[in-house]
Design an enzyme around this catalytic site. Structure first.
Site, PDB file in Angstrom:
ATOM      1  N   LYS A  56       0.575  25.769  29.099  1.00  0.00           N
ATOM      2  CA  LYS A  56      -0.350  24.457  29.593  1.00  0.00           C
ATOM      3  C   LYS A  56       0.360  23.939  31.284  1.00  0.00           C
ATOM      4  O   LYS A  56      -0.235  23.452  31.675  1.00  0.00           O
ATOM      5  CB  LYS A  56      -0.998  23.646  29.115  1.00  0.00           C
ATOM      6  CG  LYS A  56      -1.564  23.491  28.117  1.00  0.00           C
ATOM      7  CD  LYS A  56      -2.552  24.846  27.887  1.00  0.00           C
ATOM      8  CE  LYS A  56      -3.905  24.484  28.502  1.00  0.00           C
ATOM      9  NZ  LYS A  56      -4.973  25.329  28.703  1.00  0.00           N
ATOM     10  N   HIS A  68       4.347  33.143  25.983  1.00  0.00           N
ATOM     11  CA  HIS A  68       4.758  31.872  25.520  1.00  0.00           C
ATOM     12  C   HIS A  68       5.806  31.946  25.195  1.00  0.00           C
ATOM     13  O   HIS A  68       6.917  30.767  24.415  1.00  0.00           O
ATOM     14  CB  HIS A  68       3.878  31.382  25.594  1.00  0.00           C
ATOM     15  CG  HIS A  68       2.914  30.948  25.985  1.00  0.00           C
ATOM     16  ND1 HIS A  68       2.346  30.158  27.640  1.00  0.00           N
ATOM     17  CD2 HIS A  68       1.142  30.089  25.817  1.00  0.00           C
ATOM     18  CE1 HIS A  68       1.347  30.187  27.699  1.00  0.00           C
ATOM     19  NE2 HIS A  68       0.321  30.335  26.715  1.00  0.00           N
ATOM     20  N   SER A 104      -1.951  17.753  29.314  1.00  0.00           N
ATOM     21  CA  SER A 104      -2.937  19.442  29.620  1.00  0.00           C
ATOM     22  C   SER A 104      -3.211  20.437  28.017  1.00  0.00           C
ATOM     23  O   SER A 104      -4.100  20.584  27.405  1.00  0.00           O
ATOM     24  CB  SER A 104      -2.237  20.251  30.666  1.00  0.00           C
ATOM     25  OG  SER A 104      -3.411  21.697  30.710  1.00  0.00           O
TER      26      SER A 104
HETATM   27  P1  A3P Z   1      -5.215  20.510  33.550  1.00  0.00           P
HETATM   28  O1  A3P Z   1      -5.635  20.389  32.467  1.00  0.00           O
HETATM   29  O2  A3P Z   1      -4.236  19.337  34.152  1.00  0.00           O
HETATM   30  O3  A3P Z   1      -5.844  20.564  34.287  1.00  0.00           O
HETATM   31  P2  A3P Z   1      -2.050  27.348  31.681  1.00  0.00           P
HETATM   32  O4  A3P Z   1      -3.097  28.237  32.698  1.00  0.00           O
HETATM   33  O5  A3P Z   1      -0.375  27.716  31.613  1.00  0.00           O
HETATM   34  O6  A3P Z   1      -3.256  27.249  29.874  1.00  0.00           O
HETATM   35  O7  A3P Z   1      -2.245  26.178  32.703  1.00  0.00           O
HETATM   36  C1  A3P Z   1      -3.701  25.035  32.315  1.00  0.00           C
HETATM   37  C2  A3P Z   1      -3.209  24.272  33.282  1.00  0.00           C
HETATM   38  O8  A3P Z   1      -3.100  25.014  34.758  1.00  0.00           O
HETATM   39  C3  A3P Z   1      -4.354  23.253  33.216  1.00  0.00           C
HETATM   40  O9  A3P Z   1      -4.080  21.970  34.104  1.00  0.00           O
HETATM   41  C4  A3P Z   1      -5.673  23.950  34.877  1.00  0.00           C
HETATM   42  O10 A3P Z   1      -6.485  23.094  35.421  1.00  0.00           O
HETATM   43  C5  A3P Z   1      -4.338  24.201  35.526  1.00  0.00           C
HETATM   44  N1  A3P Z   1      -4.685  25.276  36.541  1.00  0.00           N
HETATM   45  C6  A3P Z   1      -5.670  26.533  36.498  1.00  0.00           C
HETATM   46  N2  A3P Z   1      -5.910  26.998  37.321  1.00  0.00           N
HETATM   47  C7  A3P Z   1      -5.301  26.688  39.041  1.00  0.00           C
HETATM   48  C8  A3P Z   1      -4.650  26.257  39.937  1.00  0.00           C
HETATM   49  N3  A3P Z   1      -5.833  27.661  40.304  1.00  0.00           N
HETATM   50  N4  A3P Z   1      -4.381  24.952  41.075  1.00  0.00           N
HETATM   51  C9  A3P Z   1      -4.033  24.214  39.882  1.00  0.00           C
HETATM   52  N5  A3P Z   1      -4.225  23.637  38.719  1.00  0.00           N
HETATM   53  C10 A3P Z   1      -3.965  25.568  37.807  1.00  0.00           C
END
Ligand code: A3P
Length: 289
Positions: free
Chosen positions: A42, A102, A132
């Site tokens: 996340k 991860h 998140s």
């Molecule tokens: P939130 O839950 O705070 O919205 P991962 O890809 O490591 O699982 O992380 C997911 C998090 O990154 C989520 O955060 C998601 O919305 C955010 N995320 C994914 N794409 C993004 C982007 N292009 N810009 C900003 N945040 C992004």
């Protein structure tokens, strides 16, 4: 209730199928030109992955749409039999390969260190990361139910979540960053000045791109674009795995959403725990933009 899906390796909780596959993962043979995207869950994994893919494809959007994002750069620890494991997928990929993990440093397959691979680490501030992860565990039907926010707060700070403690993960990667080829980025910097951070990735990958291509990548990898893009928004994952009616995978994509979740008391307690756990580590996280 959901099935218990996490088991321990070296004190770190991982998905049960990953643990079953542990020997294959530890014996994975990295190659010197592998690029490994490393994140705590996340922290912006999908985002940096799309950025790297767009750089590799020189900004060619169509080429980045060739497959859903989960299939483009395998997670080395991913396992869901009878589907091919992350290791099996990586073994069939042409070089140079971009892979993801991860895993905390102490659980990384040793060949990544031995081959002096490039590591691209993205860190996100702990509070937003917790928020998140909480919403992700609510919607992810193959991870444990997070319980209430109050319950999850305790689970997260004790590190009893998948891939272990945020504190140990970030510390571990921060501590090795000067001994290996590590580009250490922050989610918050990527939000504040995406072009600048993308430019760092371009350089780290040993490439150079035209200004217009760079601008194109900034546009295409914005939260709004990626939320609408079926290749990146996980809409192709079945509901019994990711139930996006509970919380979307592309949820908010902001810095500072923790303020909508932490009580004043939780925040004070968290700051104290943070001070203890991160003592002597000179990382400064941005908590709001
Ligand atoms: P939130 O839950 O705070 O919205 P991962 O890809 O490591 O699982 O992380 C997911 C998090 O990154 C989520 O955060 C998601 O919305 C955010 N995320 C994914 N794409 C993004 C982007 N292009 N810009 C900003 N945040 C992004």
């Amino acid at each position: 209730g959901r099935q218990l899906q996490l088991r321990e390796v070296g004190g770190i909780l991982l998905q049960a199928a990953t643990v079953d596959n542990w020997s294959e993962i530890q014996h994975f043979e990295a190659k010197p030109d592998d690029l490994l995207i490393c994140t705590y869950p996340k922290s912006g994994t999908t985002w940096i992955q799309e950025i790297v893919d767009m750089i590799e494809q020189n900004g060619d959007v169509a080429k980045c749409q060739r497959a859903i994002i989960q299939h483009r750069h395998p997670f080395i620890e991913w396992a869901r039999p009878p589907q091919p494991s992350g290791v099996e997928k990586a073994n069939t990929m042409p070089s140079p390969r971009t892979l993801r993990t991860h895993l905390p440093t102490q659980l990384l397959p040793p060949s990544f260190w031995e081959n002096n691979c490039k590591f691209l680490y993205v860190a996100r501030n702990a509070k937003d990361c917790m928020v998140s992860y909480y919403h992700f565990q609510r919607m992810n039907q193959v991870l444990p139910d997070p319980g209430t926010w109050e319950e999850y707060f305790e689970t997260f700070i004790s590190g009893k979540v998948g891939w272990g403690s945020w504190f140990d993960h970030v510390k571990g990667w921060w501590e090795i960053k000067d001994r290996y080829q590590v580009l250490f980025l922050f989610y918050e910097d990527m939000k504040r000045d995406p072009k600048c951070e993308i430019q760092k990735v371009v350089q780290f990958m040993g490439k150079s791109l035209d200004e217009t291509v760079l601008d194109e990548i900034v546009q295409e990898t914005s939260f709004e674009k990626m939320k609408e893009n079926p290749m990146t928004n996980r809409s192709t994952v079945p509901k019994f795995i990711l139930d996006q009616s509970i919380s979307p995978f592309m949820r908010k994509g902001t810095v500072g959403d923790w303020k909508n979740h932490f009580t004043v008391a939780q925040n004070e307690r968290f700051d104290e725990i943070y001070r203890q756990k991160m003592e002597g580590i000179s990382i400064n996280f941005c908590m709001e933009l």
